[in-house]
Every structure is written in C-alpha cells, then in structure tokens.
Design an enzyme around this catalytic site. Structure first.
Site, PDB file in Angstrom:
ATOM      1  N   ASP A 294      34.546  30.670  31.899  1.00 28.80           N
ATOM      2  CA  ASP A 294      35.282  29.379  31.530  1.00 28.80           C
ATOM      3  C   ASP A 294      36.516  29.423  30.382  1.00 28.80           C
ATOM      4  OD1 ASP A 294      35.620  26.508  31.365  1.00 28.80           O
ATOM      5  OD2 ASP A 294      33.784  26.200  29.928  1.00 28.80           O
ATOM      6  N   HIS A 295      37.398  28.294  30.491  1.00 28.18           N
ATOM      7  CA  HIS A 295      38.421  28.410  29.731  1.00 28.18           C
ATOM      8  C   HIS A 295      37.962  27.676  28.148  1.00 28.18           C
ATOM      9  CE1 HIS A 295      41.444  28.349  33.083  1.00 28.18           C
ATOM     10  NE2 HIS A 295      41.332  29.465  32.452  1.00 28.18           N
ATOM     11  N   HIS A 469      36.696  22.815  30.484  1.00 23.88           N
ATOM     12  CA  HIS A 469      35.709  22.234  31.611  1.00 23.88           C
ATOM     13  C   HIS A 469      36.194  22.861  33.061  1.00 23.88           C
ATOM     14  CE1 HIS A 469      34.672  19.246  28.530  1.00 23.88           C
ATOM     15  NE2 HIS A 469      36.141  18.748  28.642  1.00 23.88           N
ATOM     16  N   HIS A 470      36.346  24.282  32.955  1.00 21.19           N
ATOM     17  CA  HIS A 470      36.746  25.069  34.209  1.00 21.19           C
ATOM     18  C   HIS A 470      35.802  26.077  34.423  1.00 21.19           C
ATOM     19  CE1 HIS A 470      41.067  23.698  32.865  1.00 21.19           C
ATOM     20  NE2 HIS A 470      40.508  22.598  33.298  1.00 21.19           N
ATOM     21  N   GLN A 471      34.636  25.715  34.605  1.00 18.82           N
ATOM     22  CA  GLN A 471      33.742  26.714  35.097  1.00 18.82           C
ATOM     23  C   GLN A 471      33.768  27.449  36.257  1.00 18.82           C
ATOM     24  OE1 GLN A 471      32.535  23.668  33.801  1.00 18.82           O
ATOM     25  NE2 GLN A 471      31.944  24.173  31.618  1.00 18.82           N
TER      26      GLN A 471
END
Length: 534
Positions: A294-295, A469-471
């Site tokens: 994730d980011h 929120h970039h899983q």
C-alpha cells in the site's frame, strides 16, 4: 434456496466490476449478474466531490476496515476505509485521476505478464476516459469515465505549485501525459461538477439492459467449485441464501481485500491456512493473500496567514452556506474538490528514471482525523512513496464471510521505504520554504520545528502516518513459473477453471499513483479477455 442461472457472474460492483459487468452486458446474448454487498449509491454525499469527508467513516457505504497492529509503526492499527456500495471505493475516494507511469506496466510485462505493458493497456485507459480536454495520443474524450480539470483554482494552490517549481520541479499540466514528474493541478473523476464513480460511468448507461441484473445487499459467501471448475457463487441477500450458477465464468472484482478473502473462503489459497479455518482446501495456492502492499503517507500542516482555507469556510454556518450556494449554483468552489487540488511527482534520488514520491496539496488542515479540521486557517500536504517495497499479508480470522479478514501491510519494514519517506518529508519542507509560499505561512504546526533529524522525521512518520488507500497485490498476476502467482496474464485463477480475478489485487507492484484509473482499466481489459475466450 433459490437457484439462478447466468452466463457470467461478477462479484463486486467497484471500479473494475462496474466496468466489466457493463461491457459484458453489451452482448445481448449474455446474461450477466453483478453482486454488490453494499447498498445502492443513493447516499447524497457520494455525488458531491467533497463528500468523501462524510463517507470516510460512514458504515452505510464503507467497510471501515483496519489493519492488525503494524509491527513497524509501534503496534498501531491503521484505518482502511473501503467502498461498500455501487461504485465501490470509486464512490467514496478522493477522485484523483492518475494512471501511473509507463514503466509500471512495462515492469509487469517484464515479470512475464504478456499483454500488460503500457502500449498494451493504453487503449483501455483511452476506452474508459471521457476527458474534458478531448482526444490526443494519450487521452480520449468520449469514454464513460468523466475526467475534469479542478473546479476550484485558488491563489494558495497556485502558490503551492509555484513554490514546487521554485524548489526545482518542472511545471506539469498533465500528470498522465508524456512525463509524470513535476508540479501542477490534478484532474479528477468528475462530470459537470459531480463525482463520476464507476457506477455512474458504467452502470448508469447499462441499467436498462434486460440481460444485466444488479443485486445490492448481496454478500458473497463463497465460489462454488466442482471438479476444479467454478460453477457459480453462494450469496446471502434479504435474509435468504442464494446460489447463482455461471454457465461461462465467475469473476471476482472485490478489490485487494475482498477478492482474496472470497478465494480463501472458497478453499483456494494456502492449504494449511484454509484447513485451519475449517474449510476444505480446493486448490493450494500459497500466493493468495500474500504480497499485500500500500501507499503510506506522512503529513505536514501549516497555519496560514490569511483566512481563505476550507478551515475558515467551514467554521460557521455562514461560510458553509456560502460554499453550498456556490456549489449548487455553479458546481464549483471548495465543495467541488477531491482529496488533493494540486500536487507533484518527484524523484528523491537523481539516478531514478521515474518519480518515487507523490505529493497531494490540500486547502485544509486537520487534527488526528481527516474529518476534524483545525480551528485556524491552515493547509497541508502529504507525501507517499510511489513504489513501496514492504510487503504484508491477508488471512481469514474465521470461516464467517461477515468477519473482516486479518490484514497487515508491514508498512516501513523495508529500508528503502524508510529512507524515501524521510526524503519526501524533507521535500515538503523545501517547497514550503520557497518565496512563492513564504507570505502564506505563519508557522508549521505539524510536526513542528522541533522535529528535524532523519530519526525524528522517521519516528513522526511511524507514529502518525497513514494510508493513501491504495492496497494492492494480494492475488498477484504472474507467469506459470512464478510459484506465488495467483492468476495468469489472462487473469485466470491457477488450477481453477472458469474463475478469474480483475481488480487491484492482481497488481504485482502497485502503480505509481492513485489506483482508481488502473482498476477501471483492468475491468475493461478483462472484458475483452472474456470476449476473446467465449
């Protein structure tokens, strides 16, 4: 128990699922079922761009997940909001339209994923895109996904972009153009000042098709697998249990968290873990739930010298009334923005070929929670690493599909990630020191001047950082010789016929930017893969 028969079953009406179901239903001979665990997308704040601040913690449209204690963040749990409504996370996200760099996709191809290089996926980005700027070699204006320029250009945002240029970055009016590096305004997934989620973009035009059935409030419990073939899905809706049969294929589009969860519930995954949960193993795939990444972000906030930020507009009823009236009359102003108005992509090391950090400038500042604005004029910026190296995992807690899975991202486990985070925060400060921003800043309030050394900055990032929120990555795509690959380059689940996955979980490495555009591209491409196989 009612039994239903379809050609294709798409599980999850998020960014990829909406695109996929709509494209499949273009063939009137195919009967398509789209299942969504959440409600219809009629929540009023879904459609107002700034409404992400309201849906961020709303359980009606949000799974409201959180990680297990993160070992490198002092045992903190990190909140992971995920969309639980038609449109999925595209209905509650920050609206920023970013594809990543060509090298992201060329790297996928170099790993052995034929057909996933940038030249291969660009036609699908263009097929989806309805950019207000129209057509060129990299963009298209006629696709279903509305992409618009920001509807609130503000002197402070202008100053932030100018300061980033003064700090050494090139000016960039199109982060999805020939080069990503630079500073400028973000484009957003809007049309006429309203959010253009995947549901609005794809399901809106498709709803009238008699061959497309959309069921909301439908929790998928498992994929039915018989003799190594996916034959349908079992789901619960309206207090009853249902089995839907798929004559052709089942496609999981639940995202990086729910797609691996459904596979594990179906007996597809690490056999020892599946057995431990009391589920009969169907296919031993050790990669299911692995490669989770994730980011991760760190935030710096400043007190502004002028009362022109959203903090100020939101402080009293008169300011809120003015914002609302402007939006109602012109579909512009503070209520028409997403999670970042302007921003930048930069290289923290000169030898890098592509930017390795992303910056979001936001015309507001918050306390510990994104929804709690400071009571003084303020603005903020966040920085995240574009290509994190740390890897975590997802596992079931039980065989109950209603129980959230166990997840840990292992943020900042890798030394490169730690160094890059510190370098990114130093870049935020360097931008803030430039002449263009000097007159706007009264003081840095978070983390404040007492945090200066690399160790102090890293400690601050560990204590207070969060997610963009970039899983991604939990059903990674790979060639036959990759023992951890869950799907092949055709997105077919290894060893299970008639079952595919199409969402951000298939990414071997997350793209260098916000993931919504890439998820929609994956849905578009999967539709063509299915059509070619039919």
């Amino acid at each position: 128990m009612a039994e239903e028969i379809y050609d294709f079953i798409v599980v999850g009406a998020g960014s990829a699922g909406c695109a996929l179901a709509a494209r499949l239903s273009e063939n009137p001979a195919w009967k398509v079922l789209l299942l969504e665990a959440g409600p219809p997308d009629n929540h009023v704040w879904i459609h107002v761009p700034i409404g992400f601040a309201r849906t961020f913690e709303d359980p009606r449209v949000n799974w409201k997940y959180e990680t297990d204690p993160e070992p490198h963040l002092g045992g903190r749990k990190v909140y992971w909001p995920r969309g639980r409504t038609l449109g999925g996370s595209s209905s509650i996200n920050g609206l920023i339209y970013i594809r990543g760099v060509p090298g992201d996709y060329d790297y996928w191809r170099q790993l052995g994923n034929t057909g996933w290089g940038f030249d291969d996926v660009l036609p699908y980005f263009r097929k989806a895109e309805g950019n207000v700027r129209g057509d060129d070699a990299l963009h298209a204006g006629g696709g279903p996904l509305g992409v618009d320029d920001t509807r609130w250009r503000h002197p402070l945002a202008d100053a932030y972009v100018d300061a980033a240029v003064e700090a050494g970055l090139p000016r960039n009016d199109d982060f999805n153009g020939p080069a990503q590096e630079g500073a400028g305004y973000y484009q957003q997934t809007q049309r006429h000042g309203r959010r253009c989620s995947a549901a609005r973009a794809y399901l809106g035009p498709a709803r009238g098709r008699r061959n497309l059935r959309i069921v909301t409030g439908a929790l998928t419990e498992k994929v039915e697998i018989v003799d190594g073939r996916a034959t349908g899905v079992r789901y619960s809706a309206a207090g009853a249990s249902h089995v839907a049969k798929a004559g052709r294929e089942v496609v999981l589009c639940g995202g990086a968290l729910n797609s691996p969860q459904i596979l594990l519930l179906s007996g597809v995954g690490p056999a020892a873990h599946v057995s431990e949960m009391g589920i009969t193993p169907v296919r031993d795939l050790p990669g299911v739930g692995e490669n989770l990444h994730d980011h991760y972000l760190a935030r710096i906030a400043w007190r502004a010298t002028r009362a022109v930020t959203i903090n100020d507009f939101n402080r009293n009823w008169l300011g809120r009334l003015a914002m609302g009236a402007r939006y109602a009359l012109t579909r512009s102003g503070p209520m028409a923005i997403g999670a970042g108005v302007a921003g930048a992509f930069a290289r923290t090391r000169p030898e890098l070929a592509d930017p390795d950090v992303q910056i979001h400038y936001m015309p507001f500042s918050t306390a510990s929670k994104i929804t709690e604005l400071h009571d003084f004029p303020g603005f903020s910026a966040i920085v995240n690493q574009s290509r994190p190296q740390s890897r975590g995992r997802l596992r079931l807690r039980s065989a109950d599909p209603r129980e959230a899975p166990s997840m840990v991202a292992n943020y900042l486990a890798d030394e490169v990630d730690r160094r890059t985070m510190v370098a990114g925060m130093r870049l935020l400060r360097r931008i803030a020191e430039q002449p263009a921003l000097r007159e706007w800043i009264a003081a840095e309030v978070v983390p404040g001047p007492g945090v200066q050394s690399d160790d102090e900055l890293l400690d601050y990032a560990k204590r207070t950082g969060s997610t963009v929120h970039h899983q991604a990555g939990t059903c990674r795509m790979g060639p036959e010789h990759d023992p951890m690959a869950v799907v092949d380059p055709q997105l077919r689940v290894r060893g299970v016929a008639a079952l595919r996955v199409a969402d951000c979980s298939i990414m071997p490495q997350v793209v260098s930017g916000n993931t919504n555009a890439a998820a929609i591209m994956i849905g578009e491409k999967c539709a063509d893969l299915l059509k070619a196989a039919a």
